[in-house]
Design an enzyme around this catalytic site. Structure first.
Site, mmCIF file in Angstrom:
data_model
loop_
_atom_site.group_PDB
_atom_site.id
_atom_site.type_symbol
_atom_site.label_atom_id
_atom_site.label_comp_id
_atom_site.label_asym_id
_atom_site.label_seq_id
_atom_site.Cartn_x
_atom_site.Cartn_y
_atom_site.Cartn_z
ATOM 1 N N CYS A 1 0.858 -1.179 0.000
ATOM 2 C CA CYS A 1 0.000 0.000 0.000
ATOM 3 C C CYS A 1 0.898 1.235 0.000
ATOM 4 C CB CYS A 1 -0.900 0.017 1.238
ATOM 5 S SG CYS A 1 -2.075 -1.343 1.341
ATOM 6 N N LEU B 1 -3.948 -1.571 -1.325
ATOM 7 C CA LEU B 1 -3.938 -2.864 -2.000
ATOM 8 C C LEU B 1 -4.589 -3.852 -1.051
ATOM 9 C CD1 LEU B 1 -3.013 -4.650 -4.398
ATOM 10 C CD2 LEU B 1 -0.916 -5.091 -3.118
ATOM 11 N N LEU C 1 -5.985 -8.740 3.136
ATOM 12 C CA LEU C 1 -6.642 -9.552 4.158
ATOM 13 C C LEU C 1 -8.154 -9.368 4.140
ATOM 14 C CD1 LEU C 1 -4.109 -9.094 7.095
ATOM 15 C CD2 LEU C 1 -4.427 -11.105 5.648
ATOM 16 N N ASN D 1 0.809 0.767 5.939
ATOM 17 C CA ASN D 1 1.317 0.062 4.773
ATOM 18 C C ASN D 1 2.034 -1.185 5.248
ATOM 19 O OD1 ASN D 1 2.544 -0.756 2.339
ATOM 20 N ND2 ASN D 1 4.299 0.583 2.690
ATOM 21 N N GLY D 2 1.628 -2.361 4.742
ATOM 22 C CA GLY D 2 2.338 -3.576 5.110
ATOM 23 C C GLY D 2 1.414 -4.654 5.618
ATOM 24 N N GLU D 3 1.967 -5.493 6.448
ATOM 25 C CA GLU D 3 1.202 -6.604 7.006
ATOM 26 C C GLU D 3 1.808 -7.002 8.340
ATOM 27 O OE1 GLU D 3 -0.274 -11.138 5.744
ATOM 28 O OE2 GLU D 3 0.890 -9.913 4.338
#
Length: 218
Positions: free
Chosen positions: A2, A53, A56, A78-80
């Site tokens: 993202c 983006l 999940l 941004n990320g996971e």
């Protein structure tokens, strides 16, 4: 992947138009959704932009900027975070209810409840901008391994931040002045190490670090 983007403006002159432009220039990072929001604090204006983006939670419930029920605590991410379900469980046991299945909402409530100490429990790759309007503070956070990038630029009474340097080019006061120290580092190492970037007064947030700004003037 993202993209997060935003500003803190103690002059209170920056608006939604430039926030959208500087966020959409990194639209390739998040083609699924976009969000832009301004926050008028007593000493400054804060702008938060996000390109999403969906990974999940694919529903609109994962939209960012994401706020709690009060609207006082807001986050772009941004990320996971891989262990978000483990982090979520004790939050639910404490009485917090969730409306989505996203890790973003878990991080928001963890930061609201436990502050920056909650970051030590986050396992993953991420950059976060977290706005606590109750205390008029904004925190910029980067993961320990430094997988996800986060840049910031200081110019007078304005601070810009983004996942990519190109966002800063959308601001007419941003000067593309080359940093001679960064040039020397590039020829020495073959790349520009953090916290430096190719531009003056523009830096990479170091891995495992956070930066906070209050309502006070720079």
């Amino acid at each position: 992947m993202c993209g997060i983007n935003g500003f803190i403006d103690w002059n209170k002159q920056l608006g939604l138009e430039v926030l959208k432009k500087s966020t959409d220039i990194i639209g390739h990072r998040g083609p699924d959704d976009s969000g832009y929001q301004l926050f008028d604090l007593s000493p400054c204006t804060v702008g938060l932009g996000h390109r999403r983006l969906s990974v999940l939670d694919l529903s609109p419930l994962g939209h960012q900027p994401m706020a709690d029920v009060s609207g006082k605590h807001v986050l772009i991410f941004n990320g996971e975070v891989y262990n978000f379900k483990e982090i979520r469980k004790p939050l639910e046991e404490s009485g917090i209810s969730f409306k989505s299945n996203s890790d973003t909402e878990v991080l928001l409530h963890a930061l609201k409840k436990n502050g920056l100490q909650s970051i030590k429990d986050f396992i993953g790759m991420f950059t976060i901008a977290y706005l606590d309007q109750s205390n008029e503070k904004i925190y910029l956070i980067r993961d320990r391994a430094g997988v996800k990038p986060l840049y910031y630029h200081q110019s007078g009474n304005r601070l810009l931040f983004s996942s990519e340097l190109k966002s800063f080019h959308e601001y007419d006061f941003f000067k593309k002045d080359i940093d001679p120290v960064a040039v020397k580092l590039f020829f020495q190492y073959g790349y520009i190490p953090a916290p430096y970037t190719i531009f003056q007064n523009t830096f990479k947030l170091l891995p495992g670090h956070s930066k906070n700004k209050t309502g006070a003037r720079v």
